[in-house]
Design an enzyme around this catalytic site. Structure first.
Site, mmCIF file in Angstrom:
data_model
loop_
_atom_site.group_PDB
_atom_site.id
_atom_site.type_symbol
_atom_site.label_atom_id
_atom_site.label_comp_id
_atom_site.label_asym_id
_atom_site.label_seq_id
_atom_site.Cartn_x
_atom_site.Cartn_y
_atom_site.Cartn_z
ATOM 1 N N THR A 14 0.891 -1.215 -0.105
ATOM 2 C CA THR A 14 0.045 -0.045 0.037
ATOM 3 C C THR A 14 0.770 1.169 0.000
ATOM 4 O OG1 THR A 14 -1.743 -1.045 1.215
ATOM 5 C CG2 THR A 14 -1.541 1.424 1.294
ATOM 6 N N ASP A 58 1.863 -6.997 -4.320
ATOM 7 C CA ASP A 58 0.872 -6.795 -3.312
ATOM 8 C C ASP A 58 0.930 -7.881 -2.424
ATOM 9 O OD1 ASP A 58 -1.915 -7.205 -1.890
ATOM 10 O OD2 ASP A 58 -2.399 -5.650 -3.328
ATOM 11 N N SER A 59 0.900 -7.644 -1.117
ATOM 12 C CA SER A 59 1.431 -8.290 -0.228
ATOM 13 C C SER A 59 0.331 -9.620 0.056
ATOM 14 C CB SER A 59 1.534 -7.868 1.405
ATOM 15 O OG SER A 59 0.300 -7.487 1.627
ATOM 16 N N THR A 275 -1.971 -21.293 20.114
ATOM 17 C CA THR A 275 -3.303 -20.891 20.646
ATOM 18 C C THR A 275 -3.793 -20.003 19.622
ATOM 19 O OG1 THR A 275 -4.558 -19.534 22.384
ATOM 20 C CG2 THR A 275 -2.109 -19.205 22.155
ATOM 21 N N GLN A 276 -5.179 -20.003 19.584
ATOM 22 C CA GLN A 276 -5.854 -18.880 18.834
ATOM 23 C C GLN A 276 -6.138 -17.643 19.265
ATOM 24 O OE1 GLN A 276 -10.467 -20.471 18.243
ATOM 25 N NE2 GLN A 276 -9.005 -21.902 17.635
ATOM 26 N N CYS A 277 -5.919 -17.567 20.545
ATOM 27 C CA CYS A 277 -5.906 -16.434 21.332
ATOM 28 C C CYS A 277 -4.988 -15.297 20.930
ATOM 29 C CB CYS A 277 -5.882 -16.786 22.753
ATOM 30 S SG CYS A 277 -7.238 -17.676 23.713
#
Length: 341
Positions: A14, A58-59, A275-277
């Site tokens: 960007t 573009d990433s 962990t998805q936390c």
């Protein structure tokens, strides 16, 4: 003290985009021209040599092959420059910072990755300040790791995450303190940084063709989908499992545990439990639902980010075997990516 000279990789993103009828798009040559003007009007801006990638990335289109290209560019120019800046799109910036942290062994110079939420072509923007900060951090004499410069802060690269999709301060470091901040001057907390390495610098390529993937648990997930991943032929080399809380999964799901166990013990897939936390760590000894995963052969990801976990799998599984296998090295901090205590 001689003036610092930096090598800059402009990969895309960007930060160097301009508005087009199809939406914002990177424009070759635009950012290098703008950067030259920024350098001219900014006191004590370091000298630099810039390499603009063609095509600009573009990433969202970033691939592991691009990590190899960046690592190779740094390696080729390592002896001739005092530090390195990588200008990158924000969406996958944390992956690149994590991957390079592992690939660049015994790094004795700063590598600073930055980008922007608002391009240089729009005003106001965060692009100019992020660039200035990245260049200044890359001249620091006591910085020996891959970092992210964003929103006046310096983060360890493999601890960084893009946490907010539209905020100027898009990046955070949930499980490790920031390494530095700008408050009138550039304040680096050396006690939090990696020490200067003793060995010779070396850049390790990774194998982009490795069958590595990730899977996030959620209530009611279809175990058949995960089984197709786990029991595929040829088998997966590695998988990052984003489990609940402190590394928990439904221990009442015998089919899930059997598939995980078969994958690790029979197919030798390296499964890393994260962990998805946003913040926290995996402790598979704490709950029965976590210990079931340990018995199934999963390796604890401790407090690694999912981005660092994936990149660490790529790195370790791309290296030649040694006395310690990849499964042994995963819980060991290689570049400050996890807390051992």
């Amino acid at each position: 003290m001689p003036a610092k000279h930096l090598f800059v990789i402009y990969a895309g993103g960007t930060i160097g985009m301009k508005a087009t009828p199809q939406g914002h798009s990177p424009v070759p040559g635009y950012l290098p021209a703008e950067l030259a003007q920024i350098a001219a009007r900014t006191p004590n801006f370091p000298a630099y040599t810039l390499k603009e990638y063609a095509p600009l990335i573009d990433s969202s289109n970033l691939k592991p092959e691009h990590w190899n290209a960046m690592a190779a560019d740094i390696s080729r120019n390592y002896a001739d420059y005092d530090g390195f800046v990588i200008i990158h799109g924000t969406d996958t910036l944390a992956y690149t910072a994590s991957a390079l942290s592992f690939m660049l062994e015994n790094l004795g110079k700063p590598v600073v990755v930055t980008g922007a939420m608002v391009p240089l072509s729009e005003h106001p923007n965060d692009a100019e300040q992020n660039l200035i900060d990245a260049f200044q951090w890359a001249t620091q004499p006591n910085l020996f790791e891959v970092c992210v410069a964003f929103n006046r802060q310096l983060l360890r690269g493999n601890r960084s995450r893009k946490l907010w999709g539209a905020e100027m301060g898009a990046f955070g470091s949930p499980n490790y303190p920031i390494l530095g901040r700008v408050q009138g001057h550039y304040e680096l907390n050396i006690a939090l940084c990696l020490p200067k390495p003793h060995g010779a610098f070396q850049a390790h390529p990774i194998n982009p063709a490795l069958p590595i993937t990730g899977f996030k648990l959620y209530p009611g997930f279809n175990v058949e989908i995960l089984k197709k991943l786990l029991l595929a032929e040829p088998p997966l080399a590695g998988l990052v499992l984003e489990s609940y809380g402190a590394g928990n999964a439904p221990d009442a799901d015998a089919e899930l545990l059997a598939a995980l166990s078969h994958s690790t013990h029979k197919q030798h897939t390296l499964i890393l439990n994260t962990t998805q936390c946003v913040s926290g760590r995996v402790d598979m000894d704490n709950y029965a639902t976590g210990s079931a995963l340990a018995r199934a052969g999963l390796v604890s990801g401790c407090d690694m980010t999912p981005e660092a976990a994936l990149c660490k799998l790529y790195f370790l599984l791309s290296q030649r075997t040694s006395v310690l296998g990849p499964e042994d090295k995963l819980p060991i901090s290689l570049r400050g990516e996890l807390s051992t205590g």
